[in-house]
Design an enzyme around this catalytic site. Structure first.
Site, PDB file in Angstrom:
ATOM      1  N   GLY A 131       0.835  -1.154   0.000  1.00 30.70           N
ATOM      2  CA  GLY A 131      -0.005   0.000  -0.054  1.00 30.70           C
ATOM      3  C   GLY A 131       0.897   1.140   0.187  1.00 30.70           C
ATOM      4  CG  HIS A 160      -0.934   1.154   7.473  1.00 24.72           C
ATOM      5  ND1 HIS A 160      -0.008   0.705   8.187  1.00 24.72           N
ATOM      6  CD2 HIS A 160      -0.243   1.921   6.431  1.00 24.72           C
ATOM      7  CE1 HIS A 160       1.135   1.179   8.052  1.00 24.72           C
ATOM      8  NE2 HIS A 160       1.060   2.073   7.031  1.00 24.72           N
ATOM      9  CD  GLU A 161      -1.378   2.349   2.679  1.00 19.02           C
ATOM     10  OE1 GLU A 161      -1.022   3.646   2.750  1.00 19.02           O
ATOM     11  OE2 GLU A 161      -0.776   1.310   2.940  1.00 19.02           O
ATOM     12  CG  HIS A 185      -0.088   6.517   5.771  1.00 16.87           C
ATOM     13  ND1 HIS A 185       0.889   7.034   6.337  1.00 16.87           N
ATOM     14  CD2 HIS A 185       0.331   5.287   5.418  1.00 16.87           C
ATOM     15  CE1 HIS A 185       1.826   6.114   6.604  1.00 16.87           C
ATOM     16  NE2 HIS A 185       1.372   5.148   6.085  1.00 16.87           N
ATOM     17  CB  CYS A 234       4.973   2.115   7.953  1.00 11.86           C
ATOM     18  SG  CYS A 234       4.563   3.709   6.969  1.00 11.86           S
ATOM     19  CG  LEU A 235       6.476   0.910   2.180  1.00  9.86           C
ATOM     20  CD1 LEU A 235       5.692   1.393   0.450  1.00  9.86           C
ATOM     21  CD2 LEU A 235       7.720   0.060   1.737  1.00  9.86           C
ATOM     22  CD  GLN A 277       3.281   5.926   3.254  1.00  6.03           C
ATOM     23  OE1 GLN A 277       2.359   5.329   2.551  1.00  6.03           O
ATOM     24  NE2 GLN A 277       4.048   5.316   3.828  1.00  6.03           N
TER      25      GLN A 277
HETATM   26  O1  K1U Z   1       1.883   2.344   4.016  1.00 10.28           O
HETATM   27  C1  K1U Z   1       2.808   1.871   3.744  1.00 10.28           C
HETATM   28  O2  K1U Z   1       3.778   2.430   4.207  1.00 10.28           O
HETATM   29  C2  K1U Z   1       2.829   0.627   3.225  1.00 10.28           C
HETATM   30  C3  K1U Z   1       2.791  -0.510   3.980  1.00 10.28           C
HETATM   31  C4  K1U Z   1       1.364  -1.051   4.172  1.00 10.28           C
HETATM   32  C5  K1U Z   1       1.047  -2.082   5.253  1.00 10.28           C
HETATM   33  C6  K1U Z   1       1.946  -3.093   5.608  1.00 10.28           C
HETATM   34  C7  K1U Z   1       1.492  -4.071   6.519  1.00 10.28           C
HETATM   35  C8  K1U Z   1       0.281  -3.825   7.331  1.00 10.28           C
HETATM   36  C9  K1U Z   1      -0.474  -2.777   7.068  1.00 10.28           C
HETATM   37  C10 K1U Z   1      -0.101  -1.856   6.074  1.00 10.28           C
HETATM   38  C11 K1U Z   1       3.571  -1.690   3.504  1.00 10.28           C
HETATM   39  O3  K1U Z   1       3.418  -2.207   2.412  1.00 10.28           O
HETATM   40  S1  K1U Z   1       5.167  -2.323   4.456  1.00 10.28           S
HETATM   41  C12 K1U Z   1       5.966  -3.388   3.463  1.00 10.28           C
HETATM   42  C13 K1U Z   1       5.243  -4.845   3.505  1.00 10.28           C
HETATM   43  O4  K1U Z   1       4.123  -5.060   4.476  1.00 10.28           O
HETATM   44  C14 K1U Z   1       5.094  -5.868   2.462  1.00 10.28           C
HETATM   45  C15 K1U Z   1       6.513  -5.811   1.465  1.00 10.28           C
HETATM   46  C16 K1U Z   1       6.535  -6.778   0.865  1.00 10.28           C
HETATM   47  C17 K1U Z   1       5.598  -7.854   0.658  1.00 10.28           C
HETATM   48  C18 K1U Z   1       4.615  -8.012   1.428  1.00 10.28           C
HETATM   49  C19 K1U Z   1       4.435  -7.059   2.582  1.00 10.28           C
HETATM   50 ZN    ZN Z   2       2.460   3.317   6.133  1.00 16.28          ZN
END
Ligand code: K1U
Ligand code: ZN
Length: 174
Positions: free
Chosen positions: A45, A136-137, A140, A94-95, A50
């Site tokens: 996401g 989560h998004e 943000h 979270c990225l 972001q």
């Molecule tokens: O919003 C963001 O920063 C993105 C975030 C979203 C998220 C992850 C986990 C739970 C809720 C919301 C991410 O994508 S973090 C990376 C991640 O979870 C992932 C990366 C590669 C493969 C699978 C998952």
């Molecule tokens: Zn996030």
């Protein structure tokens, strides 16, 4: 075009984003950039704040299995219409907080309304990882990070680590 992702702490990640008036070529192009950035990260996401844009736009694709058909979703002005009483705990990342993970409890199921890329209203009920990710998004867009659900001490510890990381990244650029 891939965009750079803001790292916490950054004041733009704490602001409430503005509603999008209508879909447009400019916003569709931003959504395409965000999907490219999300897949490259990799992530499931991404929200416009972001990438430094304070507008209510999120993208997500929680299809993680190798070889499965992707399902990229673009949501303008997403809004939770209803949430289940049942709750779910998921270890979130979270990225904007690289390599930080913590358990967060949220409603297990949410019904979300949004405007799609073509300006059409959509409604869908999400569960599992999709429900966690869409909440989560949307957080943000309201200037909220998953660490805001944690105890103050843990939140401070993560924030300190991020300040250090940002300092190191700034030094690498010199
Ligand atoms: O919003 C963001 O920063 C993105 C975030 C979203 C998220 C992850 C986990 C739970 C809720 C919301 C991410 O994508 S973090 C990376 C991640 O979870 C992932 C990366 C590669 C493969 C699978 C998952
Ligand atoms: Zn996030």
């Amino acid at each position: 075009m891939k965009r750079s992702i803001l790292i916490h702490p950054d004041p733009r990640l704490k602001k409430v984003a503005d509603p999008v008036p209508d879909s447009s070529d400019e916003l569709r192009s931003l959504a395409d950039d965000m999907l490219e950035t999300m897949y490259a990260a990799p992530g499931i996401g991404l929200a416009a704040p972001q990438v430094g844009i304070l507008q209510r736009l999120i993208v997500l694709d929680c299809v993680k299995e190798e070889g499965a058909t992707p399902r990229p979703l673009t949501m303008f002005n997403p809004r939770v219409l209803s949430s289940s009483d049942e709750r779910n705990v998921y270890e979130e990342g979270c990225l904007s907080l690289p390599e930080m993970y913590a358990d967060v409890e949220r409603p297990a199921e949410v019904t979300v309304e949004w405007m799609d890329r073509d300006g059409r209203a959509q409604t869908e009920t999400f569960d599992g990882l999709w429900a966690t990710c869409v909440q989560h998004e949307i957080d943000h867009l309201d200037g909220k990070l998953f660490i805001d659900y944690l105890r103050p001490l843990k939140r401070q510890m993560i924030t300190r680590k991020m300040v250090k990381l940002k300092r190191e990244l700034a030094w690498e650029k010199v």
